[in-house]
Enzyme design. Structure first.
Site, PDB file in Angstrom:
ATOM      1  CG  HIS A  18     -19.198  16.070   5.594  1.00  0.00           C
ATOM      2  ND1 HIS A  18     -20.012  17.150   5.766  1.00  0.00           N
ATOM      3  CD2 HIS A  18     -18.416  16.342   4.519  1.00  0.00           C
ATOM      4  CE1 HIS A  18     -19.770  18.043   4.820  1.00  0.00           C
ATOM      5  NE2 HIS A  18     -18.794  17.575   4.058  1.00  0.00           N
ATOM      6  CE  LYS A  65      -0.705 -15.677  12.038  1.00  0.00           C
ATOM      7  NZ  LYS A  65       0.468 -15.804  11.182  1.00  0.00           N
ATOM      8  N   GLY A 107       5.823  -9.861   3.952  1.00  0.00           N
ATOM      9  CA  GLY A 107       4.446  -9.895   3.453  1.00  0.00           C
ATOM     10  C   GLY A 107       3.870  -8.508   3.201  1.00  0.00           C
ATOM     11  NE  ARG A 108       5.513  -5.268   8.502  1.00  0.00           N
ATOM     12  CZ  ARG A 108       5.964  -6.356   9.093  1.00  0.00           C
ATOM     13  NH1 ARG A 108       5.347  -7.517   8.895  1.00  0.00           N
ATOM     14  NH2 ARG A 108       7.021  -6.319   9.874  1.00  0.00           N
ATOM     15  CE  LYS A 144       8.073 -14.232   3.201  1.00  0.00           C
ATOM     16  NZ  LYS A 144       8.574 -13.175   4.066  1.00  0.00           N
ATOM     17  CD  GLU A 196       2.005  -7.771  10.152  1.00  0.00           C
ATOM     18  OE1 GLU A 196       0.887  -8.249  10.409  1.00  0.00           O
ATOM     19  OE2 GLU A 196       2.606  -8.022   9.084  1.00  0.00           O
ATOM     20  CD  GLU A 203      -6.640 -15.923   8.933  1.00  0.00           C
ATOM     21  OE1 GLU A 203      -5.645 -16.642   8.660  1.00  0.00           O
ATOM     22  OE2 GLU A 203      -6.719 -15.226   9.957  1.00  0.00           O
TER      23      GLU A 203
HETATM   24  O1  F6P Z   1      -0.584 -11.684  10.083  1.00  0.00           O
HETATM   25  C1  F6P Z   1       0.726 -12.058   9.925  1.00  0.00           C
HETATM   26  C2  F6P Z   1       1.142 -12.292   8.523  1.00  0.00           C
HETATM   27  O2  F6P Z   1       2.274 -13.094   8.570  1.00  0.00           O
HETATM   28  C3  F6P Z   1       1.408 -11.020   7.729  1.00  0.00           C
HETATM   29  O3  F6P Z   1       2.638 -10.455   7.996  1.00  0.00           O
HETATM   30  C4  F6P Z   1       1.273 -11.532   6.341  1.00  0.00           C
HETATM   31  O4  F6P Z   1       1.167 -10.492   5.423  1.00  0.00           O
HETATM   32  C5  F6P Z   1       0.021 -12.358   6.482  1.00  0.00           C
HETATM   33  O5  F6P Z   1       0.136 -12.965   7.755  1.00  0.00           O
HETATM   34  C6  F6P Z   1      -0.214 -13.398   5.420  1.00  0.00           C
HETATM   35  O6  F6P Z   1       0.801 -14.367   5.395  1.00  0.00           O
HETATM   36  P1  F6P Z   1       0.976 -15.354   4.172  1.00  0.00           P
HETATM   37  O7  F6P Z   1       1.282 -14.554   2.957  1.00  0.00           O
HETATM   38  O8  F6P Z   1       2.113 -16.252   4.553  1.00  0.00           O
HETATM   39  O9  F6P Z   1      -0.307 -16.126   4.005  1.00  0.00           O
END
Ligand code: F6P
Length: 545
Positions: free
Chosen positions: A386, A514, A269-270, A209, A355, A215
């Protein structure tokens, strides 16, 4: 309209629930069933393909009435209106919360800042349809003219978990395309995926987003670098797709305008799998199935908006969760799907739920004086039986558990399915009924144990029972039912946030780590170490040695 700012503990219903809890906390569920032959009907909701049975919860009719009163006193009705009509209820980020608009019908109007967003939503849906059809049919091909065989979704959090969970959940409907998900900044993750790829036939979807997430940026760069070791720069246009709101950053990365699927800041995002973030789902199961997923979610949206609170699945499930969290002091909830296809569901819901509602500030900025966000965990049944069911049955903690099951298996193996579902039903019954001293005694006696042996073994074989469960039983794991199931939990999150008087749609809590990681990365790559506590300093020094 902003969400109201009411401390739930000051409402009359909260006070009444506190007293009511004392009165009913020890009531055995077993006797509630014995005294009321209609209990299962009273405390269940049939909707569409679903039967939601919440009768095995530690509640009476008075409990439900008081919880519904709490919902009214917290102005849930007004809050639902604000949620669906695009009011900026994500107040700390100044945003609307409109994942529901992504699955609305074409005829609806949803206004954001004076503009109906539905035409735009459908424009992107058309783009997803055209693109996924062209890739699946082989009309769209890689730089050497070969059809695509593999899709790599590069994202993290909501840009990974939703599509990853849903493609697994819909594994039965999958086509020939293999989908891979790279999320962790751990280089070993991306390199393990690379081992499986052929650059000529792999399509990369960078989903972010913000398009600034460390990452995702690192993984996208590494994959691009690897790709360019085999392909010319011009091939990027055929192999790299972006889903994001940040057009400038996408351009810098080298992805062409045609290959961009935009997102909107009013989608969290979620909650974003319903947007182009779900492109890998559409590619993996075909656009028609993807659309069914959206339609199922839309059906649940309508149910949530229109059903009376007493017959409203997300409202009831949210209130039950509040009941256990705030009155029984339960800290966690388990979610146990009886289908291997849903093996990523609890990981996905962990982000959605924790979150969103892992907050300790009330809407007026003050620290809350009560518990909020529940801890979610789970694994599919029967594997979980189990593994950790011992603790649910005989441990000291109260763990309200959702059991999710389906009437029909997808591959049609009825023998397996009967065994699976026999376990499903047996577990909720066993958790509720437990096993009394008399029953254990009789059992041990019948199996030939002496009285002395029985006395020694008996306490360990007792099951206290009275463990609450909610059963969600649907027809099949179809794309439509999956959509409804996910939307159910999304709205449950919303209702709980309303009751707890917190902001469910920001996530400031992920920022501090972060920030510190950025500083430390600098120190790992350069010689100077900064100011840290003794432990962190020693650890970094040990790492660098
Ligand atoms: O970990 C925080 C967060 O902002 C989440 O809410 C989101 O889903 C994720 O990082 C990834 O963010 P982006 O889509 O901006 O890479």
């Amino acid at each position: 309209m902003a969400l109201p700012k009411i401390d739930p503990t000051t409402t009359p219903s909260w006070q009444q629930l506190t007293a009511h809890y004392e009165a009913i906390k020890a009531l055995p569920l077993k006797s509630l069933f014995q005294n009321d032959p209609k209990r299962a009907e009273t405390f269940s909701i049939e909707w569409d393909d679903f039967l939601v049975d919440y009768s095995k919860n530690r509640i009476t009719e008075e409990t439900v009435q008081l919880l519904l009163q709490l919902a009214r006193e917290m102005q849930l009705g007004t809050a639902i209106e604000a949620y669906f009509s695009g009011d900026p209820i994500n107040e700390t980020e100044g945003r609307a919360v409109l994942h529901t608009a992504l699955r609305a019908t074409r005829e609806e109007t949803v206004m954001v800042a004076g503009k109906n967003v539905i035409p735009e939503v459908y424009e992107i849906r058309e783009k997803i349809r055209g693109f996924s059809n062209a890739v699946i049919s082989g009309e769209k091909r890689g730089y050497t003219g070969k059809s695509f065989t593999d899709i790599v979704n590069i994202g993290i959090g909501g840009s990974d978990l939703g599509p990853a969970m849903a493609t697994e959940a819909l594994g039965f409907y999958k086509n020939h395309l293999k989908t891979h998900f790279v999320s962790n900044v751990d280089g070993d993750h991306v390199h393990e995926i690379i081992k499986k790829l052929d650059p000529e036939t792999t399509l990369f979807i960078v989903v972010s987003k913000s398009f600034t997430t460390q990452e995702t940026q690192s993984n996208a760069e590494t994959l691009k670098e690897w790709f360019l070791q085999h392909a010319p720069e011009t091939a990027i246009g055929k192999h790299f797709i972006a889903v994001s709101t940040n057009l400038e950053k996408i351009r810098e990365f080298g992805i062409t305008e045609d290959n961009v699927f935009p997102m909107w800041d009013w989608v969290g995002g979620r909650f974003s799998l319903w947007s182009a973030v779900g492109l890998s789902i559409a590619l993996s199961v075909g656009y028609e199935n993807y659309e069914q997923l959206l339609q199922g979610a839309n059906a649940m949206d309508i149910h949530f908006k229109e059903a009376k609170f007493s017959e409203n699945i997300p409202v009831i499930l949210a209130l039950l969760s509040v009941w256990y969290n705030n009155f029984f002091g339960a800290e966690t909830e388990a979610i146990i799907p009886y289908t291997q296809y849903l093996h990523r569901l609890s990981a996905y819901l962990q982000q959605g739920i924790m979150e969103s509602n892992g907050k300790s500030r009330a809407r007026n900025g003050e620290r809350v004086g009560y518990e909020t966000g529940t801890i979610i965990w789970g694994e599919p049944g029967t594997n979980s039986q189990h593994a950790f069911f011992q603790l649910i049955h005989q441990g000291t903690k109260l763990i309200p558990t959702d059991f999710i099951g389906f009437k029909k298996p997808l591959h049609g193996n009825q023998q397996h399915h009967n065994k699976l579902m026999a376990n499903f039903f047996a577990q909720t019954e066993a958790l509720m009924n437990g096993k009394t001293a008399d029953e254990v005694h009789r059992e041990l006696k019948n199996s030939g144990h002496s009285e002395a042996e029985i006395q020694q073994l008996l306490p360990f074989k007792l099951f206290e029972g009275n463990k609450p469960t909610t059963t969600i039983l649907a027809d099949t794991l179809s794309p439509k039912n999956l959509g409804a199931l996910i939307a159910l939990y999304e709205h449950k999150i919303f209702v709980q946030g309303v009751i707890w008087n917190i902001f469910s749609y920001d996530q400031w809590g992920v920022e501090l780590g972060k920030q510190l990681a950025k500083t430390i990365l600098n120190e790992l790559e350069n010689s100077e170490l900064g100011n840290h506590d003794g432990s962190t300093l020693r650890l970094i020094q040990f790492f660098k040695e």
